[in-house]
Design a protein around this motif. Structure first.
Motif, PDB file in Angstrom:
ATOM      1  N   VAL A 115       0.542  -0.729  -0.161  1.00  0.00           N
ATOM      2  CA  VAL A 115      -0.059  -0.284   0.360  1.00  0.00           C
ATOM      3  C   VAL A 115       1.164   1.003   0.056  1.00  0.00           C
ATOM      4  O   VAL A 115       0.309   2.126  -0.271  1.00  0.00           O
ATOM      5  N   ASP A 116       1.788   1.354   1.094  1.00  0.00           N
ATOM      6  CA  ASP A 116       2.609   2.420   1.034  1.00  0.00           C
ATOM      7  C   ASP A 116       3.185   2.756  -0.248  1.00  0.00           C
ATOM      8  O   ASP A 116       3.571   3.552  -0.938  1.00  0.00           O
ATOM      9  N   ARG A 117       3.588   1.627  -0.835  1.00  0.00           N
ATOM     10  CA  ARG A 117       5.073   1.424  -2.293  1.00  0.00           C
ATOM     11  C   ARG A 117       4.265   2.074  -3.288  1.00  0.00           C
ATOM     12  O   ARG A 117       3.865   3.280  -4.274  1.00  0.00           O
ATOM     13  N   PHE A 118       2.539   1.640  -3.429  1.00  0.00           N
ATOM     14  CA  PHE A 118       1.667   2.442  -4.409  1.00  0.00           C
ATOM     15  C   PHE A 118       1.413   3.454  -3.906  1.00  0.00           C
ATOM     16  O   PHE A 118       1.299   4.831  -4.686  1.00  0.00           O
ATOM     17  N   GLN A 119       0.832   4.355  -2.429  1.00  0.00           N
ATOM     18  CA  GLN A 119       0.628   5.909  -2.547  1.00  0.00           C
ATOM     19  C   GLN A 119       1.508   6.116  -2.981  1.00  0.00           C
ATOM     20  O   GLN A 119       1.404   7.385  -2.699  1.00  0.00           O
ATOM     21  N   ASN A 120       2.916   5.653  -2.438  1.00  0.00           N
ATOM     22  CA  ASN A 120       4.175   6.607  -2.787  1.00  0.00           C
ATOM     23  C   ASN A 120       4.576   6.809  -4.517  1.00  0.00           C
ATOM     24  O   ASN A 120       5.611   7.537  -4.515  1.00  0.00           O
ATOM     25  N   SER A 121       3.565   5.740  -5.621  1.00  0.00           N
ATOM     26  CA  SER A 121       4.259   6.075  -6.218  1.00  0.00           C
ATOM     27  C   SER A 121       3.743   7.064  -7.140  1.00  0.00           C
ATOM     28  O   SER A 121       2.533   7.983  -6.583  1.00  0.00           O
ATOM     29  N   GLU A 122       3.847   7.499  -8.872  1.00  0.00           N
ATOM     30  CA  GLU A 122       3.809   8.361  -8.952  1.00  0.00           C
ATOM     31  C   GLU A 122       2.234   8.611  -9.848  1.00  0.00           C
ATOM     32  O   GLU A 122       1.637   9.172  -9.453  1.00  0.00           O
ATOM     33  N   TYR A 141      -1.939  10.227   2.625  1.00  0.00           N
ATOM     34  CA  TYR A 141      -2.320  10.015   2.406  1.00  0.00           C
ATOM     35  C   TYR A 141      -1.914   9.173   3.751  1.00  0.00           C
ATOM     36  O   TYR A 141      -1.079   9.098   4.273  1.00  0.00           O
ATOM     37  N   TRP A 142      -3.264   8.512   4.732  1.00  0.00           N
ATOM     38  CA  TRP A 142      -2.717   8.271   6.016  1.00  0.00           C
ATOM     39  C   TRP A 142      -3.479   6.468   6.242  1.00  0.00           C
ATOM     40  O   TRP A 142      -3.996   6.635   5.520  1.00  0.00           O
ATOM     41  N   HIS A 143      -2.475   5.785   6.767  1.00  0.00           N
ATOM     42  CA  HIS A 143      -2.430   5.044   7.435  1.00  0.00           C
ATOM     43  C   HIS A 143      -4.122   3.998   8.340  1.00  0.00           C
ATOM     44  O   HIS A 143      -3.927   4.952   9.000  1.00  0.00           O
ATOM     45  N   ASN A 144      -5.150   3.601   7.808  1.00  0.00           N
ATOM     46  CA  ASN A 144      -5.555   2.954   8.998  1.00  0.00           C
ATOM     47  C   ASN A 144      -5.051   1.657   8.448  1.00  0.00           C
ATOM     48  O   ASN A 144      -3.929   0.800   9.465  1.00  0.00           O
ATOM     49  N   GLY A 145      -5.738   0.826   7.831  1.00  0.00           N
ATOM     50  CA  GLY A 145      -5.148  -0.552   8.143  1.00  0.00           C
ATOM     51  C   GLY A 145      -5.657  -1.422   7.279  1.00  0.00           C
ATOM     52  O   GLY A 145      -6.743  -1.414   6.813  1.00  0.00           O
ATOM     53  N   LEU A 146      -5.530  -2.810   7.906  1.00  0.00           N
ATOM     54  CA  LEU A 146      -6.513  -3.952   7.021  1.00  0.00           C
ATOM     55  C   LEU A 146      -7.791  -3.955   7.765  1.00  0.00           C
ATOM     56  O   LEU A 146      -7.282  -4.130   8.957  1.00  0.00           O
ATOM     57  N   LYS A 147      -8.186  -4.114   7.116  1.00  0.00           N
ATOM     58  CA  LYS A 147     -10.011  -4.907   7.306  1.00  0.00           C
ATOM     59  C   LYS A 147     -10.450  -5.927   8.108  1.00  0.00           C
ATOM     60  O   LYS A 147      -9.496  -7.138   7.514  1.00  0.00           O
ATOM     61  N   HIS A 229      -9.075  -8.506   4.474  1.00  0.00           N
ATOM     62  CA  HIS A 229      -9.572  -8.850   3.253  1.00  0.00           C
ATOM     63  C   HIS A 229      -9.174  -7.237   2.430  1.00  0.00           C
ATOM     64  O   HIS A 229      -9.285  -8.048   1.028  1.00  0.00           O
ATOM     65  N   GLY A 230      -9.214  -7.113   2.999  1.00  0.00           N
ATOM     66  CA  GLY A 230      -9.196  -5.310   2.158  1.00  0.00           C
ATOM     67  C   GLY A 230      -8.630  -4.185   2.988  1.00  0.00           C
ATOM     68  O   GLY A 230      -8.382  -4.255   4.463  1.00  0.00           O
ATOM     69  N   LEU A 231      -9.198  -3.243   1.989  1.00  0.00           N
ATOM     70  CA  LEU A 231      -7.938  -1.858   2.635  1.00  0.00           C
ATOM     71  C   LEU A 231      -8.988  -0.712   3.203  1.00  0.00           C
ATOM     72  O   LEU A 231     -10.084  -0.559   2.198  1.00  0.00           O
ATOM     73  N   LEU A 232      -9.054  -0.159   4.589  1.00  0.00           N
ATOM     74  CA  LEU A 232      -8.734   0.555   5.006  1.00  0.00           C
ATOM     75  C   LEU A 232      -8.658   1.989   5.848  1.00  0.00           C
ATOM     76  O   LEU A 232      -7.543   2.004   6.102  1.00  0.00           O
ATOM     77  N   ASP A 233      -7.811   3.084   4.648  1.00  0.00           N
ATOM     78  CA  ASP A 233      -7.121   3.929   4.270  1.00  0.00           C
ATOM     79  C   ASP A 233      -7.822   5.376   4.268  1.00  0.00           C
ATOM     80  O   ASP A 233      -8.482   5.661   4.183  1.00  0.00           O
ATOM     81  N   TYR A 234      -6.852   6.775   4.537  1.00  0.00           N
ATOM     82  CA  TYR A 234      -7.843   7.794   4.444  1.00  0.00           C
ATOM     83  C   TYR A 234      -7.057   8.981   3.113  1.00  0.00           C
ATOM     84  O   TYR A 234      -5.232   8.466   3.238  1.00  0.00           O
ATOM     85  N   MET A 235      -7.704   9.663   2.880  1.00  0.00           N
ATOM     86  CA  MET A 235      -6.758  10.801   2.331  1.00  0.00           C
ATOM     87  C   MET A 235      -7.183  12.152   2.780  1.00  0.00           C
ATOM     88  O   MET A 235      -8.340  12.558   3.311  1.00  0.00           O
ATOM     89  N   THR A 262       2.273  12.561   8.118  1.00  0.00           N
ATOM     90  CA  THR A 262       1.775  11.432   7.842  1.00  0.00           C
ATOM     91  C   THR A 262       3.291  10.108   8.208  1.00  0.00           C
ATOM     92  O   THR A 262       2.554   9.056   8.252  1.00  0.00           O
ATOM     93  N   VAL A 263       4.899  10.611   8.054  1.00  0.00           N
ATOM     94  CA  VAL A 263       5.074   9.506   8.423  1.00  0.00           C
ATOM     95  C   VAL A 263       4.944   9.085  10.115  1.00  0.00           C
ATOM     96  O   VAL A 263       4.790   7.502  10.107  1.00  0.00           O
ATOM     97  N   PHE A 264       4.668   9.708  10.316  1.00  0.00           N
ATOM     98  CA  PHE A 264       4.484   9.632  11.696  1.00  0.00           C
ATOM     99  C   PHE A 264       3.323   8.425  12.135  1.00  0.00           C
ATOM    100  O   PHE A 264       3.134   7.830  12.641  1.00  0.00           O
ATOM    101  N   VAL A 265       2.181   8.636  11.710  1.00  0.00           N
ATOM    102  CA  VAL A 265       0.748   7.976  11.168  1.00  0.00           C
ATOM    103  C   VAL A 265       1.351   7.205  10.909  1.00  0.00           C
ATOM    104  O   VAL A 265       1.047   5.868  11.027  1.00  0.00           O
ATOM    105  N   ASN A 266       1.753   6.964   9.727  1.00  0.00           N
ATOM    106  CA  ASN A 266       2.185   5.986   8.645  1.00  0.00           C
ATOM    107  C   ASN A 266       2.980   4.682   8.929  1.00  0.00           C
ATOM    108  O   ASN A 266       2.636   3.293   8.920  1.00  0.00           O
TER     109      ASN A 266
END
Ligand code: LMR
Length: 328
Positions: A115-122, A141-147, A229-235, A262-266
C-alpha cells in the motif's frame, strides 16, 4: 475637540488593524473517529506541531467522532468553508472520482508495505489530485490498515456470509464485494454503526481493529474473523481555494508539518491496530477467528470477480500500477 475625535478614531483604527493582523488563521479539522485511532492521533499531532511552529499565526481546532460533521456532510462542509481539513476513508469518494475506488478492491494489496509503495508511486500521488476539478485537493494518504470481518455468527468460509446484513461504507465496490458472497450489504454512516449492530438493523461489518475497539463494535459482535481482506486508509483533504489562498510561507510550513505527521501516522498505525486487537482479546467480548490458507483463498476467489466490474471506471492502468506495488 475635532482633533481629539480624529485622534481617537485613528487610534481605534490602528488598534483594530493590528488586532486583525494578529488574528490567527483558523483551521478546523473534522473527522469521524476517536482520538485514539491512527487518524485521531494524526490530527492531534498536526495540531500540536502547528501550534509549536506557527505559534499565534495558525490555530488548529480538531473535532473528532463526527462531533461537527459526519460522513454525510463533511465533503459539503469543506466546500462551503465550514471546515478546512477532513480525512475521509478512501471508500467515500466515489461521487467525486471513480479512480479512488481502486483502494476498495478486495484482496488487491498483499500487505501495508505494498500500500505504501503504491501511495508513494507516481500513479498513487496523481490520485491525490483526482478531485481537483471539483475543488478538492488531497494533501496526504494516512493509513488505518487492513479490515477484519465481524458478525454475530462465525464467518469462516464465504458461504457463511449468505444472508448476513453487512454495514458498508458509502462505496458501491463494497456493496458488490458483499453481494459476491451472498451477503446483504447496507450503506450506513460511521456514526450510526454501533446502534445498527446493537439493534440488529445490520448483523455484520468490516473495519480495522482500531475502529472496532474504539467504537466498541466488539461488544455487539460475537465474532471477528482476522481476514485482512481489504484496506481502510484515508486521504487528508482540503479545499483547493482555501489552501492556495494561504500566505505562501504559512502554506509551505503547513505542508512540511503534514509530511512529517504522515510519516508518524503511517509508522504507528499498525502498532495501534495491534494494541487494539489485543485489548479486544483481553476483553473477552468477541471471539477472534483465524482463517486457514484454504479458507482465505476461498474468500479471495469469491470476492475478486468484483475487480472486473470496476476496471473500466477505475482505469486498468491504475489497477495495474497498484498490483505492481505488490512486487518487492
Ligand atoms: C467507516 O466508515 O467505517 C470508516 O471510514 C471510518 C473511518 O473514518 O475510519
Amino acid at each position: 475637540m475635532r482633533f481629539l475625535t480624529a485622534a481617537l478614531a485613528a487610534a481605534v483604527l490602528s488598534f483594530s488593524a493590528s488586532a486583525y493582523a494578529q488574528k490567527p488563521i483558523v483551521i478546523k479539522f473534522s473527522h469521524v473517529v476517536a482520538d485514539s485511532t491512527p487518524k485521531g492521533q494524526g490530527a492531534l499531532m498536526f495540531q500540536k506541531l502547528v501550534h509549536e511552529r506557527l505559534d499565534g499565526k495558525v490555530k488548529v481546532e480538531v473535532y473528532p467522532n463526527s462531533q461537527l460533521f459526519g460522513d454525510a456532510r463533511e465533503m459539503e462542509a469543506l466546500m462551503l468553508g465550514d471546515v478546512h481539513l477532513i480525512a475521509p476513508s478512501l471508500a467515500k469518494f466515489d461521487k467525486f472520482t471513480k479512480k479512488l475506488q481502486v483502494f476498495d478492491l478486495p484482496f488487491l494489496f498483499d500487505d501495508m508495505e505494498a500500500v505504501d509503495r503504491f501511495q508513494n508511486s507516481e500513479a498513487g500521488r496523481a490520485l491525490l489530485r483526482s478531485m481537483e476539478s471539483k475543488g478538492y485537493l488531497g494533501l496526504a494518504y494516512w493509513h488505518n490498515g487492513l479490515k477484519q470481518l465481524s458478525a454475530n455468527k462465525p464467518l469462516r468460509v464465504p458461504e457463511d456470509a449468505k444472508g448476513v446484513k453487512f454495514r458498508v461504507q458509502n462505496s458501491d465496490v463494497l456493496v458488490d464485494q458483499f453481494r459476491a458472497v451472498g451477503g446483504n450489504p447496507q450503506k450506513l454512516a460511521f456514526s450510526e454503526v454501533y446502534q445498527a449492530l446493537q439493534t440488529g438493523t445490520v448483523d455484520g461489518a468490516e473495519n480495522p481493529w482500531s475502529n472496532i475497539y474504539s467504537q466498541k463494535f466488539h461488544e455487539v459482535q460475537k465474532y471477528i474473523t482476522e481476514s485482512n481482506h481489504g484496506l481502510l486508509d484515508y486521504m487528508v483533504l482540503t479545499n483547493a481555494d482555501f489552501w492556495n489562498g494561504l500566505p505562501g510561507d504559512i502554506r509551505t510550513e503547513l505542508e512540511k508539518i503534514m509530511a512529517e505527521v504522515t510519516v508518524f501516522v503511517n509508522q504507528m498505525a499498525d502498532d495501534i491496530n495491534m494494541e487494539h486487537r489485543q485489548k479486544i482479546i483481553d476483553s473477552g467480548r468477541s471471539e477472534i477467528l483465524q482463517l486457514t490458507d484454504e479458507q482465505r483463498e476461498a474468500w479471495r476467489k469469491a470476492m475478486q470477480p468484483v475487480w472486473q466490474k470496476y476496471e473500466k471506471e477505475i482505469g486498468a492502468d491504475v489497477i495495474k500500477a497498484a498490483l505492481e506495488a505488490n512486487k518487492k
